[in-house]
Design a protein around this motif. Structure first.
Motif, mmCIF file in Angstrom:
data_model
loop_
_atom_site.group_PDB
_atom_site.id
_atom_site.type_symbol
_atom_site.label_atom_id
_atom_site.label_comp_id
_atom_site.label_asym_id
_atom_site.label_seq_id
_atom_site.Cartn_x
_atom_site.Cartn_y
_atom_site.Cartn_z
ATOM 1 N N ARG A 185 0.743 -0.821 -0.058
ATOM 2 C CA ARG A 185 0.164 -0.019 0.216
ATOM 3 C C ARG A 185 0.788 1.239 0.159
ATOM 4 O O ARG A 185 0.763 2.036 -0.824
ATOM 5 N N ASP A 188 -3.670 1.924 -4.424
ATOM 6 C CA ASP A 188 -4.363 1.734 -3.491
ATOM 7 C C ASP A 188 -6.201 1.317 -4.548
ATOM 8 O O ASP A 188 -5.478 1.173 -5.675
ATOM 9 N N ARG A 189 -7.250 0.518 -4.237
ATOM 10 C CA ARG A 189 -7.915 0.212 -5.660
ATOM 11 C C ARG A 189 -9.014 0.934 -4.616
ATOM 12 O O ARG A 189 -9.715 1.430 -3.877
ATOM 13 N N ASP A 190 -9.898 1.660 -6.028
ATOM 14 C CA ASP A 190 -11.341 2.176 -6.465
ATOM 15 C C ASP A 190 -12.038 0.867 -6.026
ATOM 16 O O ASP A 190 -11.968 0.127 -5.514
ATOM 17 N N GLU A 191 -13.507 1.299 -6.168
ATOM 18 C CA GLU A 191 -14.591 0.637 -5.705
ATOM 19 C C GLU A 191 -14.529 -0.084 -6.985
ATOM 20 O O GLU A 191 -15.748 -1.279 -6.411
ATOM 21 N N ARG A 192 -14.641 -0.277 -8.082
ATOM 22 C CA ARG A 192 -14.585 -0.812 -8.788
ATOM 23 C C ARG A 192 -13.899 -1.884 -9.310
ATOM 24 O O ARG A 192 -13.451 -2.556 -9.902
ATOM 25 N N ARG A 232 -10.784 -1.286 -9.685
ATOM 26 C CA ARG A 232 -9.326 -1.002 -10.189
ATOM 27 C C ARG A 232 -7.779 -0.531 -9.120
ATOM 28 O O ARG A 232 -8.096 0.036 -8.198
ATOM 29 N N THR A 233 -7.021 -0.489 -9.804
ATOM 30 C CA THR A 233 -5.775 -0.542 -8.930
ATOM 31 C C THR A 233 -4.718 1.605 -9.217
ATOM 32 O O THR A 233 -4.770 1.273 -10.517
ATOM 33 N N SER A 234 -4.925 2.113 -9.177
ATOM 34 C CA SER A 234 -4.250 3.300 -8.648
ATOM 35 C C SER A 234 -3.129 3.135 -8.242
ATOM 36 O O SER A 234 -2.387 2.653 -6.741
ATOM 37 N N ARG A 270 -0.078 6.195 -6.847
ATOM 38 C CA ARG A 270 0.321 7.713 -6.178
ATOM 39 C C ARG A 270 1.660 8.381 -5.940
ATOM 40 O O ARG A 270 2.005 7.493 -5.140
#
Length: 92
Positions: A13, A34-38, A40-42, A44
């Motif tokens: 993380r 991070d992972r979003d609600e769908r 998907r990995t982001s 930053r």
């Protein structure tokens, strides 16, 4: 890691590095996934600097134009490597 000390790790993380080079202030490089609600990995990445006095302000504003080039290339390479490991998708 070169002139950086690992200050914090949250496996999978967050990685926060603190600069150990002589600077007119304190500097960190932070990388987070991070992972979003769908699902998907982001990725930053951010550079943080806490200037000490006028020298610190002058330093920060003199190097900031180069950050987009250096850190942008780093972010693209990290994301590209994370997306493909031996031809397959990698989960964080």
């Amino acid at each position: 890691l070169d002139f950086w000390r690992v200050e914090e790790i949250d496996r999978g993380r967050l990685l926060r590095l603190r600069a150990e080079m002589r600077l007119p202030g304190l500097a960190w490089l932070e990388m987070a996934v991070d992972r979003d609600e769908r699902g998907r990995t982001s990725y930053r990445q951010r550079a943080l600097f806490h200037p000490r006095g006028l020298a610190g302000q002058a330093y920060w504003w003199s190097v900031s134009p180069f950050h987009a080039v250096v850190f942008g290339g780093m972010a693209r390479n990290i994301a590209r490597t994370a997306e493909t490991e031996n031809g397959r998708r990698v989960a964080p």
